[in-house]
Design a protein around this motif. Sequence first.
Motif, PDB file in Angstrom:
ATOM      1  N   CYS A 143      -4.992   3.014  -5.384  1.00 58.61           N
ATOM      2  CA  CYS A 143      -4.462   2.059  -4.411  1.00 58.61           C
ATOM      3  C   CYS A 143      -5.566   1.368  -3.612  1.00 58.61           C
ATOM      4  CB  CYS A 143      -3.490   2.774  -3.476  1.00 58.61           C
ATOM      5  SG  CYS A 143      -2.116   3.532  -4.348  1.00 58.61           S
ATOM      6  N   ASP A 144      -6.796   1.465  -4.080  1.00 62.72           N
ATOM      7  CA  ASP A 144      -7.910   0.856  -3.350  1.00 62.72           C
ATOM      8  C   ASP A 144      -7.730  -0.647  -3.164  1.00 62.72           C
ATOM      9  OD1 ASP A 144      -9.115   3.315  -3.035  1.00 62.72           O
ATOM     10  OD2 ASP A 144     -10.644   2.990  -4.577  1.00 62.72           O
ATOM     11  N   ASP A 145      -7.190  -1.332  -4.176  1.00 61.85           N
ATOM     12  CA  ASP A 145      -6.991  -2.782  -4.059  1.00 61.85           C
ATOM     13  C   ASP A 145      -6.003  -3.117  -2.942  1.00 61.85           C
ATOM     14  OD1 ASP A 145      -8.783  -3.309  -6.099  1.00 61.85           O
ATOM     15  OD2 ASP A 145      -7.226  -3.582  -7.621  1.00 61.85           O
TER      16      ASP A 145
ATOM     17  N   LEU B 131       0.833  -1.199   0.000  1.00 60.56           N
ATOM     18  CA  LEU B 131       0.000   0.000   0.000  1.00 60.56           C
ATOM     19  C   LEU B 131       0.867   1.249   0.000  1.00 60.56           C
ATOM     20  CD1 LEU B 131      -2.653   1.565   0.186  1.00 60.56           C
ATOM     21  CD2 LEU B 131      -2.601   1.182   2.668  1.00 60.56           C
ATOM     22  N   GLN B 132       1.901   1.273   0.827  1.00 61.85           N
ATOM     23  CA  GLN B 132       2.777   2.441   0.892  1.00 61.85           C
ATOM     24  C   GLN B 132       3.474   2.684  -0.432  1.00 61.85           C
ATOM     25  OE1 GLN B 132       2.955   4.589   3.586  1.00 61.85           O
ATOM     26  NE2 GLN B 132       3.891   5.839   2.011  1.00 61.85           N
ATOM     27  N   ALA B 133       3.937   1.619  -1.070  1.00 64.00           N
ATOM     28  CA  ALA B 133       4.601   1.760  -2.366  1.00 64.00           C
ATOM     29  C   ALA B 133       3.634   2.307  -3.407  1.00 64.00           C
ATOM     30  CB  ALA B 133       5.161   0.409  -2.813  1.00 64.00           C
ATOM     31  N   CYS B 134       2.408   1.819  -3.389  1.00 67.96           N
ATOM     32  CA  CYS B 134       1.393   2.307  -4.323  1.00 67.96           C
ATOM     33  C   CYS B 134       1.089   3.783  -4.078  1.00 67.96           C
ATOM     34  CB  CYS B 134       0.120   1.474  -4.203  1.00 67.96           C
ATOM     35  SG  CYS B 134      -1.175   1.962  -5.361  1.00 67.96           S
ATOM     36  N   LEU B 135       0.939   4.158  -2.827  1.00 72.65           N
ATOM     37  CA  LEU B 135       0.653   5.562  -2.503  1.00 72.65           C
ATOM     38  C   LEU B 135       1.814   6.467  -2.913  1.00 72.65           C
ATOM     39  CD1 LEU B 135      -1.040   5.100   0.960  1.00 72.65           C
ATOM     40  CD2 LEU B 135      -2.148   5.817  -1.165  1.00 72.65           C
ATOM     41  N   ASN B 136       3.035   6.001  -2.728  1.00 77.40           N
ATOM     42  CA  ASN B 136       4.195   6.784  -3.150  1.00 77.40           C
ATOM     43  C   ASN B 136       4.206   6.968  -4.665  1.00 77.40           C
ATOM     44  OD1 ASN B 136       5.154   7.130  -0.558  1.00 77.40           O
ATOM     45  ND2 ASN B 136       6.557   5.396  -0.664  1.00 77.40           N
TER      46      ASN B 136
ATOM     47  N   ASN C 200       1.546   6.843  -6.651  1.00 81.54           N
ATOM     48  CA  ASN C 200       0.331   7.529  -7.106  1.00 81.54           C
ATOM     49  C   ASN C 200      -0.042   8.670  -6.161  1.00 81.54           C
ATOM     50  OD1 ASN C 200      -0.596   5.727  -9.424  1.00 81.54           O
ATOM     51  ND2 ASN C 200      -0.273   4.253  -7.775  1.00 81.54           N
ATOM     52  N   THR C 201       0.906   9.535  -5.911  1.00 81.90           N
ATOM     53  CA  THR C 201       0.726  10.615  -4.950  1.00 81.90           C
ATOM     54  C   THR C 201      -0.554  11.407  -5.183  1.00 81.90           C
ATOM     55  OG1 THR C 201       3.102  10.835  -4.742  1.00 81.90           O
ATOM     56  CG2 THR C 201       1.789  12.683  -3.968  1.00 81.90           C
ATOM     57  N   TYR C 202      -0.855  11.696  -6.424  1.00 82.13           N
ATOM     58  CA  TYR C 202      -2.001  12.549  -6.722  1.00 82.13           C
ATOM     59  C   TYR C 202      -3.237  11.757  -7.123  1.00 82.13           C
ATOM     60  CZ  TYR C 202       1.565  16.070  -6.381  1.00 82.13           C
ATOM     61  OH  TYR C 202       2.585  16.858  -5.922  1.00 82.13           O
TER      62      TYR C 202
END
Length: 80
Positions: free
Chosen positions: A28-30, A14-19, A21-23
Amino acid sequence: MSKQQACQAEACELQACLNKNTYAPEKCDDQLRKLYECCQRMYDSKTGDAANGGNESTACPMPSVVKRWLKDHPASGGKG
């Protein structure tokens, strides 16, 4: 796996996805669902030993948050 490591892999994904896809955190819902489902499984396997640490993880929010999020975001069940 120790209690502190439960769901750690999901939290890192999740953290990697959020990093990445910052905007657009909705991308990152999955990963968020995977983390919360992991946390729910961990809490469901609780043996009533909360006084001695119970099932806890540094990767998971408290049980009421997980339960509420999963209730408010039901799985799609293959709709589409």
